[in-house]
Motif scaffolding. Structure first.
Motif, PDB file in Angstrom:
ATOM      1  N   PRO A   1     -13.296   0.774   1.953  1.00  0.00           N
ATOM      2  CA  PRO A   1     -12.753   1.647   0.903  1.00  0.00           C
ATOM      3  C   PRO A   1     -12.600   3.099   1.366  1.00  0.00           C
ATOM      4  N   VAL A   2     -13.575   3.613   2.096  1.00  0.00           N
ATOM      5  CA  VAL A   2     -13.484   4.991   2.597  1.00  0.00           C
ATOM      6  C   VAL A   2     -12.340   5.107   3.596  1.00  0.00           C
ATOM      7  N   TYR A   3     -12.183   4.067   4.435  1.00  0.00           N
ATOM      8  CA  TYR A   3     -11.100   4.064   5.422  1.00  0.00           C
ATOM      9  C   TYR A   3      -9.741   4.068   4.715  1.00  0.00           C
ATOM     10  N   VAL A   4      -9.589   3.216   3.681  1.00  0.00           N
ATOM     11  CA  VAL A   4      -8.329   3.152   2.942  1.00  0.00           C
ATOM     12  C   VAL A   4      -8.014   4.489   2.294  1.00  0.00           C
ATOM     13  N   LYS A   5      -9.028   5.102   1.660  1.00  0.00           N
ATOM     14  CA  LYS A   5      -8.795   6.396   1.014  1.00  0.00           C
ATOM     15  C   LYS A   5      -8.371   7.450   2.033  1.00  0.00           C
ATOM     16  N   ASN A   6      -9.019   7.451   3.204  1.00  0.00           N
ATOM     17  CA  ASN A   6      -8.678   8.428   4.241  1.00  0.00           C
ATOM     18  C   ASN A   6      -7.250   8.211   4.748  1.00  0.00           C
ATOM     19  N   GLU A   7      -6.867   6.921   4.963  1.00  0.00           N
ATOM     20  CA  GLU A   7      -5.523   6.615   5.446  1.00  0.00           C
ATOM     21  C   GLU A   7      -4.471   7.054   4.428  1.00  0.00           C
ATOM     22  N   VAL A   8      -4.759   6.776   3.169  1.00  0.00           N
ATOM     23  CA  VAL A   8      -3.794   7.093   2.117  1.00  0.00           C
ATOM     24  C   VAL A   8      -3.638   8.597   1.934  1.00  0.00           C
ATOM     25  N   THR A   9      -4.763   9.311   1.846  1.00  0.00           N
ATOM     26  CA  THR A   9      -4.711  10.744   1.552  1.00  0.00           C
ATOM     27  C   THR A   9      -4.265  11.572   2.749  1.00  0.00           C
ATOM     28  N   HIS A  10      -4.323  11.000   3.932  1.00  0.00           N
ATOM     29  CA  HIS A  10      -3.909  11.768   5.115  1.00  0.00           C
ATOM     30  C   HIS A  10      -2.645  11.189   5.745  1.00  0.00           C
TER      31      HIS A  10
ATOM     32  N   ILE B   1      -3.159  13.667  -4.500  1.00  0.00           N
ATOM     33  CA  ILE B   1      -2.736  12.435  -3.851  1.00  0.00           C
ATOM     34  C   ILE B   1      -3.495  11.263  -4.470  1.00  0.00           C
ATOM     35  N   ARG B   2      -2.771  10.208  -4.834  1.00  0.00           N
ATOM     36  CA  ARG B   2      -3.384   8.975  -5.300  1.00  0.00           C
ATOM     37  C   ARG B   2      -2.804   7.819  -4.495  1.00  0.00           C
ATOM     38  N   GLY B   3      -3.627   6.814  -4.247  1.00  0.00           N
ATOM     39  CA  GLY B   3      -3.161   5.699  -3.436  1.00  0.00           C
ATOM     40  C   GLY B   3      -3.321   4.368  -4.123  1.00  0.00           C
ATOM     41  N   PHE B   4      -2.738   3.343  -3.520  1.00  0.00           N
ATOM     42  CA  PHE B   4      -2.878   1.996  -4.032  1.00  0.00           C
ATOM     43  C   PHE B   4      -2.792   1.014  -2.867  1.00  0.00           C
ATOM     44  N   TYR B   5      -3.487  -0.114  -3.042  1.00  0.00           N
ATOM     45  CA  TYR B   5      -3.536  -1.152  -2.020  1.00  0.00           C
ATOM     46  C   TYR B   5      -3.734  -2.490  -2.725  1.00  0.00           C
ATOM     47  N   GLN B   6      -2.846  -3.456  -2.460  1.00  0.00           N
ATOM     48  CA  GLN B   6      -2.928  -4.749  -3.106  1.00  0.00           C
ATOM     49  C   GLN B   6      -2.570  -5.855  -2.134  1.00  0.00           C
ATOM     50  N   MET B   7      -3.214  -7.000  -2.291  1.00  0.00           N
ATOM     51  CA  MET B   7      -2.912  -8.182  -1.497  1.00  0.00           C
ATOM     52  C   MET B   7      -2.618  -9.352  -2.435  1.00  0.00           C
ATOM     53  N   ALA B   8      -1.667 -10.191  -2.014  1.00  0.00           N
ATOM     54  CA  ALA B   8      -1.335 -11.385  -2.784  1.00  0.00           C
ATOM     55  C   ALA B   8      -1.037 -12.525  -1.819  1.00  0.00           C
ATOM     56  N   PHE B   9      -1.258 -13.734  -2.275  1.00  0.00           N
ATOM     57  CA  PHE B   9      -0.946 -14.917  -1.477  1.00  0.00           C
ATOM     58  C   PHE B   9      -0.125 -15.875  -2.335  1.00  0.00           C
TER      59      PHE B   9
ATOM     60  N   THR C   1       0.848  -1.187   0.000  1.00  0.00           N
ATOM     61  CA  THR C   1       0.000   0.000   0.000  1.00  0.00           C
ATOM     62  C   THR C   1       0.882   1.235   0.000  1.00  0.00           C
ATOM     63  N   GLY C   2       0.393   2.321  -0.523  1.00  0.00           N
ATOM     64  CA  GLY C   2       1.199   3.531  -0.575  1.00  0.00           C
ATOM     65  C   GLY C   2       0.459   4.659  -1.260  1.00  0.00           C
ATOM     66  N   CYS C   3       1.209   5.726  -1.528  1.00  0.00           N
ATOM     67  CA  CYS C   3       0.593   6.907  -2.128  1.00  0.00           C
ATOM     68  C   CYS C   3       1.580   7.640  -3.023  1.00  0.00           C
ATOM     69  N   GLU C   4       1.031   8.405  -3.944  1.00  0.00           N
ATOM     70  CA  GLU C   4       1.796   9.280  -4.828  1.00  0.00           C
ATOM     71  C   GLU C   4       1.333  10.716  -4.592  1.00  0.00           C
ATOM     72  N   TRP C   5       2.294  11.621  -4.570  1.00  0.00           N
ATOM     73  CA  TRP C   5       1.980  13.034  -4.310  1.00  0.00           C
ATOM     74  C   TRP C   5       2.624  13.904  -5.378  1.00  0.00           C
ATOM     75  N   ASP C   6       1.805  14.707  -6.040  1.00  0.00           N
ATOM     76  CA  ASP C   6       2.281  15.702  -6.997  1.00  0.00           C
ATOM     77  C   ASP C   6       2.405  17.019  -6.250  1.00  0.00           C
ATOM     78  N   ASP C   7       3.661  17.479  -6.050  1.00  0.00           N
ATOM     79  CA  ASP C   7       3.841  18.657  -5.194  1.00  0.00           C
ATOM     80  C   ASP C   7       3.484  19.969  -5.889  1.00  0.00           C
ATOM     81  N   GLU C   8       3.080  19.898  -7.182  1.00  0.00           N
ATOM     82  CA  GLU C   8       2.601  21.102  -7.858  1.00  0.00           C
ATOM     83  C   GLU C   8       1.081  21.235  -7.721  1.00  0.00           C
ATOM     84  N   THR C   9       0.378  20.139  -7.986  1.00  0.00           N
ATOM     85  CA  THR C   9      -1.094  20.180  -7.907  1.00  0.00           C
ATOM     86  C   THR C   9      -1.587  19.756  -6.526  1.00  0.00           C
TER      87      THR C   9
END
Length: 527
Positions: free
Chosen positions: A82-91, A39-47, A28-36
């Motif tokens: 999903p709302v929790y993940v978005k909040n964690e990522v963006t904040h 914030i975008r995030g991603f979350y993936q699980m694998a087994f 899981t993680g996030c990308e930040w564009d310091d001009e605009t």
């Protein structure tokens, strides 16, 4: 625009009821564009290295990659995950990312020049120029002929395993006589650095399948800020093992196993220190001699000398090379095949005549075959554990644009006896087998590309990138996941990517900072 990325990698190893080794992975993680400030995030699980569940940022829903994950998807959707993940990522993630960028500003804004290698599989293959170890990725690499840029190829920027970058460009010279190859050069440009790094193509320095190398590098300079006036290092198979400079005035081992040289000679490091002090004076004198010959004013100047040998431990053949340059331009070099000196400038002709009259070529050949060759064999024996180690690579998927081939890059492996190729449904594809190229830290890298433009994205999971390392029983198989492909469409050439790795053990920040400017082997010739 700067796009910054934090990647959190967590691996949980467990033994289940089946008494087998299993692995559950979450990224899981996030990308930040310091001009605009977007914030975008991603979350993936694998087994067990197969996709299980992932988060679609655009629709804010979870996607089940396997039928067994569908129950988890429904449960998480009902619980509002999903709302929790978005909040964690963006904040939370974004706050950490911005903090890391602020704390690491000095490292992020550093400039590191690359090592440059020439490589060729065989005499009929294209010549590849590889620049590796530079930072940041705002750079260009291309071929030039007689100083004019060739439009045939511009190197793609790819990541190294240590946070630096690398690029390579190839040129087919099979239809040109070898004596004309000196008209070609490899040009590296780094944003924020005024002068280009220009490396002239020398057929004698092209690396092929030679197993072991010992290279020595001298640099004598005047008025270079924050840099010793004299530096000497030795490098075995791309690994720095020996260092001396005019500030410390001490010959020092750079690998722990080099300390064992005192077992045979307790005074080894003291003797070499005295030798290097003498070579320091000779090279400083040569710097002044060439400056006066070229009618250069006092100021910033750099005298470079490089010598070394290559040893094939199967045939026991040893080849040597010896070159000199002033202010980044060739001055004089040894032609190993003819055992003559080649003056690259008219001012070097007097040196050529003097050295040929005194038999300097024969002396240099004897030194390189015997002293350099014996040292190389000794270093390989002492460093056998390091030089025979097995290191698996990091594997990346890369794509310039949605219509470009997908590249699988494996970087950071050792030794170079390896293979990289694509497979479909477990069967090897014969379209491409990756060439082995050196990294700047003594490890190696390889890449293979595959055109999937005619294959539906939902079928990409049938493809995998397979890495095989000599002496390692199991293949390293990385399944192609479109969600993990790094693309240049997501960032401009001026982008900076910061990768940090967090684990349950705490925060680990690794910074490989090292600008290798110029190098060479012992040779105290007076011009």
């Amino acid at each position: 625009m700067k796009v910054c990325t934090v990647v959190v990698l967590m691996g949980i190893f467990m033994n289940g009821a089946t008494a087998r080794l299993h692995m559950n992975q979450v990224m899981t993680g996030c990308e930040w564009d310091d001009e605009t400030d977007e914030i975008r995030g991603f979350y993936q699980m694998a087994f067990d290295a197969e996709d299980f569940l992932w988060f679609d940022w655009d629709t804010l829903t979870f996607v089940a990659a396997k039928s067994q994950a569908f129950a988890v998807k429904l449960q998480w959707q009902r619980r509002g995950i999903p709302v929790y993940v978005k909040n964690e990522v963006t904040h939370l993630c974004a706050d950490y990312l911005k903090k890391f960028v602020r704390f690491g500003e000095k490292a992020v804004k550093r400039k590191e020049l690359p090592l440059v290698w020439f490589l060729q599989k065989s005499s009929s293959s294209p010549v590849t120029c590889l620049a590796t170890g530079f930072y940041p990725d705002r750079a260009m690499l291309f071929w030039a002929k007689d100083g004019e840029e060739l439009e045939e190829d511009v190197g793609e920027i790819l990541p190294n395993h240590d946070g630096t970058f690398q690029s390579s460009v190839s040129l087919d010279l099979s239809s040109f006589p070898t004596e004309d190859w000196g008209r070609y050069s490899c040009v590296f440009q780094l944003s924020g650095v005024k002068d280009d790094l220009i490396t002239k193509l020398d057929p004698g320095l092209i690396r092929s399948n030679v197993i072991h190398t010992l290279m020595g590098f001298f640099t004598s300079s005047t008025q270079v800020p924050n840099f010793p006036e004299f530096v000497f290092v030795e490098v075995v198979n791309g690994l720095t093992v020996y260092h001396y400079d005019s500030k410390t005035r001490r010959a020092e081992p750079k690998q722990e196993w080099m300390n064992r040289l005192t077992e045979e000679d307790p005074e080894y490091w003291e003797k070499n220190t005295q030798d290097d002090i003498g070579e320091e004076q000779v090279n400083k004198g040569n710097t002044e001699i060439v400056r006066l010959r070229l009618n250069k004013t006092e100021g910033l100047h750099i005298w470079q000398a490089m010598a070394g040998c290559e040893w094939d431990d199967e045939t026991d053949e040893i080849r040597g090379y010896n070159q000199y340059a002033f202010d980044g331009e060739d001055f004089i070099s040894l032609d190993w095949a003819t055992q003559t000196w080649v003056a690259a400038k008219s001012e070097a002709f007097v040196t050529k005549l003097r050295w040929e009259k005194s038999g300097e070529a024969a002396r240099a050949k004897h030194e390189l075959i015997h002293r350099c060759g014996e040292n190389l064999k000794k270093y390989v024996r002492l460093g056998e554990k390091t030089l025979k180690r097995k290191e698996l690579p990091l594997v990346w998927f890369l794509q310039k644009s949605s219509s470009s081939p997908v590249t699988c890059l494996a970087t950071g492996f050792y030794p170079d006896r390896a293979m990289l190729f694509w497979a479909k449904d477990g069967e090897e594809l014969l379209e491409d087998v990756g060439e082995i190229l050196p990294n700047h830290d003594g490890t190696f890298q390889s890449s293979v590309s595959l055109d999937l433009s005619s294959v539906p994205t939902e079928d990409w999971g049938r493809y995998s990138c397979v890495f095989q390392l000599s002496g390692v029983k199991d293949d390293l198989i990385t399944k192609l996941d479109p969600g993990l492909i790094r693309s240049n469409e997501k960032k401009l050439n001026s982008s900076i990517i910061i990768v940090a790795v967090l684990s349950a053990l705490g925060l680990v920040v690794a910074a490989a900072v090292g600008i290798v400017l110029y190098r060479r082997f012992h040779n105290n010739n007076v011009l």
